[in-house]
Design an enzyme around this catalytic site. Structure first.
Site, short mmCIF file in Angstrom:
data_model
loop_
_atom_site.label_atom_id
_atom_site.label_comp_id
_atom_site.label_asym_id
_atom_site.label_seq_id
_atom_site.Cartn_x
_atom_site.Cartn_y
_atom_site.Cartn_z
N SER A 113 1.08 -1.27 0.03
CA SER A 113 0.15 -0.15 0.19
C SER A 113 0.76 1.63 0.32
O SER A 113 1.41 1.53 -0.68
CB SER A 113 -1.32 -0.02 0.69
OG SER A 113 -1.93 0.76 1.23
N HIS A 114 0.38 1.80 0.88
CA HIS A 114 1.43 3.28 1.33
C HIS A 114 2.75 3.25 1.84
O HIS A 114 3.86 4.31 2.05
CB HIS A 114 0.28 4.17 2.00
CG HIS A 114 0.64 3.47 3.92
ND1 HIS A 114 -1.07 2.52 4.03
CD2 HIS A 114 0.69 3.99 4.52
CE1 HIS A 114 -0.28 2.11 4.38
NE2 HIS A 114 0.15 2.53 5.63
N LYS A 126 -1.47 -10.16 -0.21
CA LYS A 126 -2.83 -10.32 0.98
C LYS A 126 -4.32 -11.12 0.04
O LYS A 126 -3.91 -10.44 -1.45
CB LYS A 126 -3.33 -8.92 1.06
CG LYS A 126 -4.14 -7.89 0.13
CD LYS A 126 -4.18 -6.29 0.38
CE LYS A 126 -4.65 -5.73 -0.49
NZ LYS A 126 -5.32 -4.46 -0.74
N ASP A 277 -2.25 6.96 -3.53
CA ASP A 277 -0.82 6.24 -2.33
C ASP A 277 -1.02 4.04 -3.53
O ASP A 277 -0.62 4.69 -5.10
CB ASP A 277 -1.53 5.54 -1.75
CG ASP A 277 -2.75 4.15 -1.38
OD1 ASP A 277 -3.50 3.94 -2.50
OD2 ASP A 277 -2.80 3.22 -0.89
N ASP A 279 -1.32 1.30 -4.16
CA ASP A 279 -1.74 0.49 -5.29
C ASP A 279 -3.25 1.02 -5.15
O ASP A 279 -3.75 0.39 -5.52
CB ASP A 279 -1.98 -0.49 -3.46
CG ASP A 279 -2.71 -0.19 -2.50
OD1 ASP A 279 -3.01 1.16 -1.87
OD2 ASP A 279 -3.08 -0.87 -1.55
N ASP A 281 -5.57 2.32 -3.49
CA ASP A 281 -6.68 2.73 -2.53
C ASP A 281 -6.91 3.08 -1.59
O ASP A 281 -8.38 4.11 -1.62
CB ASP A 281 -7.33 1.59 -2.09
CG ASP A 281 -5.89 1.20 -1.21
OD1 ASP A 281 -5.43 2.27 -1.39
OD2 ASP A 281 -6.19 0.22 -0.16
N ARG A 282 -6.08 4.82 -1.75
CA ARG A 282 -5.99 5.70 -0.81
C ARG A 282 -6.41 6.87 -1.70
O ARG A 282 -5.82 6.95 -2.70
CB ARG A 282 -5.22 6.43 0.37
CG ARG A 282 -4.70 5.17 0.69
CD ARG A 282 -3.45 4.68 2.08
NE ARG A 282 -3.69 4.13 2.91
CZ ARG A 282 -3.09 4.13 4.51
NH1 ARG A 282 -2.52 5.53 4.47
NH2 ARG A 282 -3.12 3.14 5.42
N THR A 344 -10.63 -0.63 12.57
CA THR A 344 -10.10 0.31 11.10
C THR A 344 -9.67 -0.68 10.55
O THR A 344 -9.53 -1.85 10.96
CB THR A 344 -8.86 0.48 11.99
OG1 THR A 344 -8.92 1.79 12.57
CG2 THR A 344 -7.54 0.96 11.30
N GLU A 363 -12.56 6.19 5.65
CA GLU A 363 -11.63 5.74 7.18
C GLU A 363 -10.76 7.12 6.95
O GLU A 363 -10.59 7.95 5.83
CB GLU A 363 -10.42 4.89 6.63
CG GLU A 363 -11.26 3.35 6.98
CD GLU A 363 -10.18 2.95 6.99
OE1 GLU A 363 -10.49 1.85 7.79
OE2 GLU A 363 -10.12 2.13 5.53
N GLU A 364 -10.48 7.93 8.22
CA GLU A 364 -9.78 8.93 8.76
C GLU A 364 -8.14 8.19 7.20
O GLU A 364 -6.99 9.31 7.13
CB GLU A 364 -9.12 9.26 9.75
CG GLU A 364 -8.99 7.72 10.94
CD GLU A 364 -6.79 7.63 9.96
OE1 GLU A 364 -6.30 8.03 10.47
OE2 GLU A 364 -7.17 5.82 10.68
N SER A 365 -7.81 6.83 7.59
CA SER A 365 -6.74 6.99 6.73
C SER A 365 -6.75 6.65 5.02
O SER A 365 -6.06 6.57 4.54
CB SER A 365 -5.95 5.49 6.93
OG SER A 365 -6.87 4.80 6.62
N LYS A 376 -11.23 -0.27 -0.47
CA LYS A 376 -11.29 1.49 -0.83
C LYS A 376 -10.65 2.37 -2.54
O LYS A 376 -10.19 1.13 -2.83
CB LYS A 376 -10.57 2.01 -0.23
CG LYS A 376 -9.38 1.87 0.40
CD LYS A 376 -8.71 2.24 1.60
CE LYS A 376 -7.26 2.31 1.81
NZ LYS A 376 -7.36 1.10 2.66
C1 G16 Z 1 -5.08 -0.14 5.63
C2 G16 Z 1 -6.72 -0.86 5.66
C3 G16 Z 1 -7.53 0.84 6.06
C4 G16 Z 1 -7.43 0.53 7.39
C5 G16 Z 1 -5.05 0.94 7.29
C6 G16 Z 1 -4.96 1.21 9.00
O1 G16 Z 1 -4.39 0.61 4.60
O2 G16 Z 1 -6.83 -0.88 4.04
O3 G16 Z 1 -8.60 -0.35 5.94
O4 G16 Z 1 -7.50 2.05 7.60
O5 G16 Z 1 -4.17 -0.16 6.91
O6 G16 Z 1 -3.42 1.00 9.54
P1 G16 Z 1 -3.41 1.20 10.92
O7 G16 Z 1 -3.73 -0.31 11.24
O8 G16 Z 1 -1.86 1.47 10.10
O9 G16 Z 1 -3.74 2.74 10.73
P2 G16 Z 1 -4.02 0.68 3.67
O10 G16 Z 1 -3.96 1.23 2.73
O11 G16 Z 1 -2.42 0.16 4.40
O12 G16 Z 1 -4.63 -0.89 2.83
#
Ligand code: G16
Length: 541
Positions: A113-114, A126, A277, A279, A281-282, A344, A363-365, A376
């Site tokens: 991801s990010h 995943k 980001d 991948d 999704d963000r 989360t 989500e906030e993230s 997402k």
């Molecule tokens: C992943 C999940 C998200 C989640 C995030 C939180 O994001 O897919 O649903 O909000 O992790 O991360 P943490 O546990 O570090 O707060 P991503 O974009 O990394 O797949």
């Protein structure tokens, strides 16, 4: 075809986190590490015989190699057909889209991801289920249990496939289709978002910048924004996916997307700014002169979604992760729809979406999404914003201001303490946990604790219970602090402290000023400096 059965021994550390298995690249480079994990995934897919599997990733370092290995193992485990994005690429939301459209048994998505990429960066694997969404906890637990018991894996001995040529090939008995990674996704966007309205917006001289951060959304954003919607060439920057993301940290927030922020806060800001980001999704949304928090973005999209064809009939309900600000709850109340609060992790939205209880979630993230896929979706959020801007005719910064004038403003910040020693991070959580009962009524930094608890989620669809999902402190002064440990880090622990405060009428105060007492209270209550030795967070977003 030769199927080899190779003896192996378990690795003890293959426990999936918030979103799959994420580790440093050298961990994945250990002999048998990838093979074991992919075999464990496939062992937990009971219907794999004769099924279709989707495979792709965000193009980060190791992506191509792991695609090849995954295909060989899939072919040896009864998968009849694999769909692979050209070049081994598929954004996370596009993978979700392809899984659903193809009726696949699931997908193996390669991404951290990010998190940064490259030989010393992070990698991840995943599993997404047949609904296109991240595997639920029951499945990730089963995968982990399987990794602990594995004694062999099966693999087809075959040369590497040419991943760059669209078309069909075979590995053993399995057919492989190399597909255009953008086509199915773009077709879906055309159905739910008003493309002609956005085309007219760009034709009228509207300017935007989309920063793909040298990650997977580049090809998607170029094809859709510049190719189909008529945005001028050059609208999408950093559009070439690179194995190390060009040295970027591909996390779309004001800290890591600093070039975009500088442009949007400067005198030559275009009408709209966005980023995505690693991948895809963000998302990050920036109006001229103003960063839009992901929590506000979710609230605004919820209030305005009816402007898009996919949501013209209204929304069934909405959901947000617990640490996300409560801005969307206010919109849901005004719309007369239910707002759900989940732990989360995108996987918790899956049941609500499948049961038709919600239409939008976020989500906030920096994650926002809807029932169109089960992940997402960064570019979707950007397109929905553009649709709303076109439909309302309001400049982005005014749209945000209008929203606050109607609903009030939830000031918000997240303080991350990264790479903290795991014991110290646990001590912060334990310390709070042990004092939950005596906090209500206490005065701290001029605020009064009204309630304190540890979030526990009972899934309204299947009744499953998820414990210990973050500590919530509510203050009588319309403020809230949440403490939680990240589930996506790859080194030590990351403590996240989420800070928010609501005001119905102070709409233009400085965020730091509004949040100052809440920050002070959060530090005092968590004893963060004393327990971790960190006076200041590593990142504030
Ligand atoms: C992943 C999940 C998200 C989640 C995030 C939180 O994001 O897919 O649903 O909000 O992790 O991360 P943490 O546990 O570090 O707060 P991503 O974009 O990394 O797949």
């Amino acid at each position: 075809m030769t199927v080899s059965t190779v003896p192996t021994t378990p690795f003890p550390d293959q426990k999936p986190g918030t979103s799959g298995l994420r580790k440093k690249v050298p961990v994945f480079q250990q002999p048998r590490y990838v093979e074991n994990f992919v075999q464990a995934i496939l062992d937990t897919v009971p219907d794999r015989e004769g099924a279709t599997l989707v495979v792709g990733g965000d193009g980060r370092y190791l992506n191509r190699e792991v695609v090849q290995t995954t295909l060989r193992i899939a072919a040896a485990n009864g998968i009849a057909r694999a769909l692979v994005g050209q070049g081994g690429l598929l954004s996370t939301p596009a993978a979700s889209c392809v899984i659903r459209k193809a009726g696949a048994v699931g997908g193996i998505v390669l991404s951290a991801s990010h998190n940064p990429g490259g030989p010393d960066g992070d990698f991840g694997i995943k599993f997404n289920a047949a609904n296109g969404g991240p595997a639920p906890e029951s499945v990730t637990e089963a995968i982990f249990a399987r990794t602990r018991a594995l004694t062999e894996y099966r693999i087809v001995e075959a040369p590497d496939l040419d991943l760059d040529r669209i078309g069909r090939a075979r590995i053993g008995a399995m057919e492989v289709e190399i597909i255009d990674p953008v086509a199915d996704y773009a077709a879906l966007m055309r159905e739910i978002v008003d493309f002609p309205a956005i085309r007219a917006l760009f034709a009228s001289g509207f300017r935007m910048r989309f920063d793909a951060m040298s990650a997977v959304t580049g090809p998607y954003a170029r094809a859709i924004l510049e190719g189909e919607l008529g945005a001028p060439a050059g609208t999408v920057v950093n559009a070439e996916p690179k194995p190390d993301f060009g040295g970027h940290h591909p996390d779309p927030n004001p800290v890591h997307a600093h070039d975009l922020m500088a442009l949007m806060l400067g005198p030559d800001a275009p009408d709209f700014g966005a980023a995505s980001d690693g991948d895809g999704d963000r998302n990050m949304i920036v109006a001229p002169g103003r960063f839009v928090t992901p929590s506000d973005s979710l609230a605004i999209l919820t209030a305005q979604a009816r402007n898009a064809p996919g949501y013209a009939a209204g929304l069934a309900g909405v959901a947000r992760s617990m640490p996300t600000s409560r801005a969307v709850d206010r919109v849901a109340a005004a719309l007369g729809i239910r707002a759900y609060e989940t732990p989360t992790g995108w996987k918790f939205f899956g049941n609500l979406l499948d049961a038709g209880l919600i239409t939008l979630c976020g989500e906030e993230s920096a994650g926002t999404g809807s029932n169109h896929v089960r992940e997402k979706d960064g570019l979707w959020a950007v397109l929905l914003w553009l649709n709303i801007l076109a439909a309302t005719g309001r400049p982005a910064q005014d749209l945000v201001r209008d929203h606050w004038a109607r609903f009030g403003r939830d000031y918000y910040a997240r303080h991350d303490y990264e790479e903290v020693e795991t014991e110290a991070a646990n001590a912060v959580m334990e310390g709070l946990r042990s004092r939950l009962g005596c906090l209500p009524g206490q005065r701290v930094a001029g605020l009064t604790v009204a309630a304190a608890d540890e979030f526990r989620y009972v899934d309204p669809v299947d009744g499953s219970v998820t414990e210990r999902q973050g500590i919530r402190i509510l203050f009588a002064e319309d403020a809230r602090v949440v403490y939680r440990l990240s589930g996506t880090g790859t080194a030590g622990a990351t403590l996240r402290v989420y800070i928010e405060r609501y005001s119905a009428d102070r709409l233009d105060a400085a965020v730091e000023e509004m949040l100052a007492p809440v920050v002070e209270a959060a530090r005092a209550l968590g004893a963060v400096a004393a327990l971790t030795g960190r006076e200041e967070p590593s990142v504030v977003t």
